[in-house]
Design an enzyme around this catalytic site. Structure first.
Site: not given
Lengths: 352, 352
Positions: B86, B236, B246-247
């Protein structure tokens, strides 16, 4: 588009929007109580569409009561029952109240129940037909604000399914597409009920308008990249000052649009304006079953013990609205003055 | 909380987070390729948790290669394969690179493969244990910013499941709850994968912390009503200037928090900082399968022909961040200076 509200004397057929895109099925409603239930359960949804359906519900009730001893009582009861099926959109009470007032006038004029029932049916059909024309005027008014090559972000479903046909915000998109201006429509999926994913994508595919479906949480990121030319949404109720009640998530999009200097356009017929409401603060916000949040498409996604909130609408303050595209043309800030202009100078035949 | 990353010599057991809350099931992984696949498929997710899992993946690879002729080649191949499972979270490459560098150093020091494999296993366990301690320090640092009686809005899952244990943003909430400050946690469901609805609600129920689950589109409306005391999210990857990847949905919450004067707090260990990245603009954003948007819980919700976008992350500019709670204490604006302070004065052992 296929017809989704079909009235035929003693039966109202509604396309079951809960089943789109998986199935094209109609429910048959033979009394006003079933119509009210179908509106509450969102078989039909969208402010103008529930107004039209409510009007047909009153017509159904009048026809059934025309042979009985309590005609006006029955029609009144139907009108009040239908008007309260969903609280936020004003079109429903607007349409139902319009028919109730007509019934009262005709009773005063000593018309017989059968004649009144026939008149109410004609009025319901007129509301339906007027709405389609109205949407086309809204669409043309709003399309003037869309630049060439636009990527337009929309929310929920405001298309043919949400109206008599053509749509409000989706009507603006349809008119702008006809004028060759639409590069792409970004469709917010619109949780919890996913009207964007299910219904708007379905309508855009039908019209061959390019779309990209996104989760509601992606809108900000697309705006930051400069990928959104305009946000266009519908309205369930607009206060005299220009505050707009609409599907939950609309207010967040308006704040984001403002922060990114993206035009935020509301599209609605005059029947969505509430002349009795000075601001949006007192607009009733429907709280729906939390199971719509804990479940998706009938599948539970959260733990069984999860506690969820489910306000179905939010209120966007007028200060965040760039313009309102209506069937009487574009309204621009200051919206309070513009709204008073159209409501007071050319009053729509009701809601007062 | 039950352990969700369990390493036992030649097998890594991961709690399958895709099945929570419906089932508590582990997948057993016996080679690094399976670990990389499990990370890509989000069996395990959360920046720190995939870092820990990646480290165990390298340990598995080293153990398997210790008897073969190409020890270092195999370990390098595993490290690169795992690091690219990822792209957005930096913890994964941080952890994997740390083990790879250790392997290179020990090869230079002429240690035998078995001894190196054993050392890498110890390092992976140390990363895991350090992360839990790290989260507790993050939690305590962040809790200092939470007022008494707070309603805290969080996004995605940043709890025990996303880390070695305890959590980052959820660690802040846990510490604040321990201190008696939390009235309620508003949990954004976090479409498309619903980590909020599935995982965060599950963890909060386990800890007896009151929660209300909302769709992501409801956050703005709760803020407007003054119902949100603070937004707390994880990260992240954080650039040197304080930009936070981030998300997806995080950036929108940050804009909304700023517009409503709600503190926006990021919680992350130093392993989430990328010393090589000056700003967030160049952070790679993972684009995942559009089927995650068109489907929910395996059920298709959009028309079969729907076109969807699925960026898994967004970048929040440092200007919208009130503070970053880290395992080295609170960082406050100007964030670039604060970040340089902790990264340069007390460098974490890697990622460079």
């Amino acid at each position: 588009m296929i017809p989704h509200i079909v009235y035929d004397a003693d039966v109202l057929r509604l396309l079951d929007q809960r089943r789109i895109p998986d199935a094209v099925e109609y429910v048959e409603l033979r009394d006003w109580q079933s119509v009210a239930q179908a509106i509450a359960a969102m078989v039909v949804r969208g402010a103008p569409a529930i107004g039209i359906s409510g009007a047909y519900g009153v017509a159904l009730a009048a026809r059934a009561a025309a042979n009985g001893p309590h005609f006006l009582d029955e029609v009144s009861r139907a009108a009040h029952g239908l008007a309260s099926a969903r609280p936020t959109a004003v079109n429903l009470s607007w349409a139902v109240t319009r028919l109730l007032r007509e019934a009262l006038d005709l009773v005063d004029a000593e018309q017989p129940p059968h004649a009144i029932a026939a008149a109410l049916e004609r009025s319901a059909r007129a509301i339906h037909e007027d709405d389609i024309e109205s949407c086309k005027r809204i669409g043309d008014a709003g399309a003037a604000l869309i630049p060439a090559g636009a990527t337009v972000l929309t929310h929920c479903n405001t298309g043919g399914l949400a109206t008599g046909g053509y749509g409000t915000a989706l009507g603006v998109i349809r008119s702008a597409h006809r004028d060759g201006k639409i590069a792409r429509v970004l469709v917010g999926e619109t949780r919890p009920q996913l009207q964007g994913a299910r219904l708007t994508v379905w309508e855009l595919l039908g019209d061959g308008i390019p779309h990209t479906l996104i989760t509601d949480s992606m809108a900000a990121s697309f705006m930051r990249r400069g990928a959104v030319s305009a946000v266009v949404v519908g309205a369930d109720r607009i206060a005299r000052n220009g505050d707009v009640a609409n599907k939950i998530g609309t207010y967040g999009l308006a704040v984001l649009a403002s922060a990114h200097r993206v035009p935020f356009i509301v599209a609605a017929p005059l029947s969505s304006f509430d002349p009795a409401r000075e601001t949006g603060d007192s607009i009733p916000i429907e709280q729906r079953d939390p199971a719509e949040v804990t479940h998706v498409a009938g599948v539970r996604v959260a733990p069984a013990e999860a506690v969820a909130a489910n306000p179905a609408f939010d209120v966007t303050p007028a200060s965040l609205v760039t313009a309102i595209a209506t069937d009487r043309g574009l309204l621009r800030p200051p919206l309070d003055r513009a709204i008073s202009g159209v409501l007071d100078e050319a009053p729509v035949s009701s809601a007062t």
